[in-house]
Design a protein around this motif. Sequence first.
Motif, PDB file in Angstrom:
ATOM      1  N   GLN A 225       0.813  -1.108   0.069  1.00  0.00           N
ATOM      2  CA  GLN A 225      -0.052   0.213   0.029  1.00  0.00           C
ATOM      3  C   GLN A 225       0.915   1.117   0.005  1.00  0.00           C
ATOM      4  N   PHE A 226       2.093   1.293   0.446  1.00  0.00           N
ATOM      5  CA  PHE A 226       2.718   2.449   0.817  1.00  0.00           C
ATOM      6  C   PHE A 226       4.084   2.410   0.120  1.00  0.00           C
ATOM      7  N   ILE A 227       4.714   1.359   0.142  1.00  0.00           N
ATOM      8  CA  ILE A 227       6.334   1.384  -0.303  1.00  0.00           C
ATOM      9  C   ILE A 227       6.135   1.148  -1.929  1.00  0.00           C
ATOM     10  N   TYR A 228       5.452   0.212  -2.637  1.00  0.00           N
ATOM     11  CA  TYR A 228       5.393   0.069  -3.753  1.00  0.00           C
ATOM     12  C   TYR A 228       5.060   1.550  -4.499  1.00  0.00           C
ATOM     13  N   PRO A 229       3.653   2.346  -4.050  1.00  0.00           N
ATOM     14  CA  PRO A 229       3.638   3.469  -4.817  1.00  0.00           C
ATOM     15  C   PRO A 229       4.789   4.489  -4.607  1.00  0.00           C
ATOM     16  N   PHE A 230       5.130   4.549  -3.251  1.00  0.00           N
ATOM     17  CA  PHE A 230       6.408   5.488  -3.192  1.00  0.00           C
ATOM     18  C   PHE A 230       7.342   5.214  -4.295  1.00  0.00           C
ATOM     19  N   VAL A 231       7.976   3.891  -4.191  1.00  0.00           N
ATOM     20  CA  VAL A 231       8.839   3.511  -5.299  1.00  0.00           C
ATOM     21  C   VAL A 231       8.501   3.805  -6.714  1.00  0.00           C
ATOM     22  N   TYR A 232       7.234   3.784  -7.056  1.00  0.00           N
ATOM     23  CA  TYR A 232       6.746   4.273  -8.431  1.00  0.00           C
ATOM     24  C   TYR A 232       6.844   5.637  -8.608  1.00  0.00           C
ATOM     25  N   ILE A 233       6.769   6.502  -7.882  1.00  0.00           N
ATOM     26  CA  ILE A 233       6.718   7.785  -7.783  1.00  0.00           C
ATOM     27  C   ILE A 233       7.984   8.190  -8.007  1.00  0.00           C
ATOM     28  N   ILE A 234       8.870   7.766  -7.146  1.00  0.00           N
ATOM     29  CA  ILE A 234      10.232   8.164  -7.172  1.00  0.00           C
ATOM     30  C   ILE A 234      10.983   7.800  -8.616  1.00  0.00           C
ATOM     31  N   LEU A 235      10.558   6.545  -8.915  1.00  0.00           N
ATOM     32  CA  LEU A 235      10.858   6.091 -10.333  1.00  0.00           C
ATOM     33  C   LEU A 235      10.411   7.038 -11.334  1.00  0.00           C
ATOM     34  N   VAL A 236       9.209   7.309 -11.306  1.00  0.00           N
ATOM     35  CA  VAL A 236       8.813   8.353 -12.404  1.00  0.00           C
ATOM     36  C   VAL A 236       9.610   9.771 -12.427  1.00  0.00           C
TER      37      VAL A 236
END
Length: 182
Positions: free
Chosen positions: A33-44
């Motif tokens: 819920q929190f780490i994967y979206p954070f990683v995605y936004i950082i990736l983008v």
Amino acid sequence: MEMKKENIKKEGMILNHGLLITVFTVIYFIFQQFIYPFVYIILVLTIVTLGDKISKILPFLEMSEMTEDIFVSITFLFCLLIVAVVSYFLGKWTEKELKRTNKYILGFIMSAILFYFIYKYYTEKVDPYAIILDSLKIVYLYCGAMHIIFSIGLLFGKRIDILINKLKEYTRLKMKIEKIKR
């Protein structure tokens, strides 16, 4: 007397496994819920910044917008591949840690979490005031994909290793046959 001890051991084992699966589910759900979206936004943000820096550093290339978009897309897919591989091996590592738990219960939990992400994808609304992403649909799609890859590593990691070893053995045999024919 011995029957009671065996029953107590079985009940304790069931309780321990249930507690382990519950703790795993809560931690994994928070992670998803929190780490994967954070990683995605950082990736983008990293890919966009990287593309901007490269276009400023290499002005002599005079890349068109389409070329820059292709470059950014390839870089983004490469980064997604790295995250997917890490997710798969994290699932494989978790399989080793949860080796004594019931795979059917884990499969049910993984399916329920996947259905949650599918539900969130279809019910997500567009936010016109968002700063980075106007909708989290793409983030939920990304989380669902990483969840599927993690689940494959968790539930089928050993079978995939067996398949890879058989493919390696097959290619070795094929190469030996080719050497003999020459």
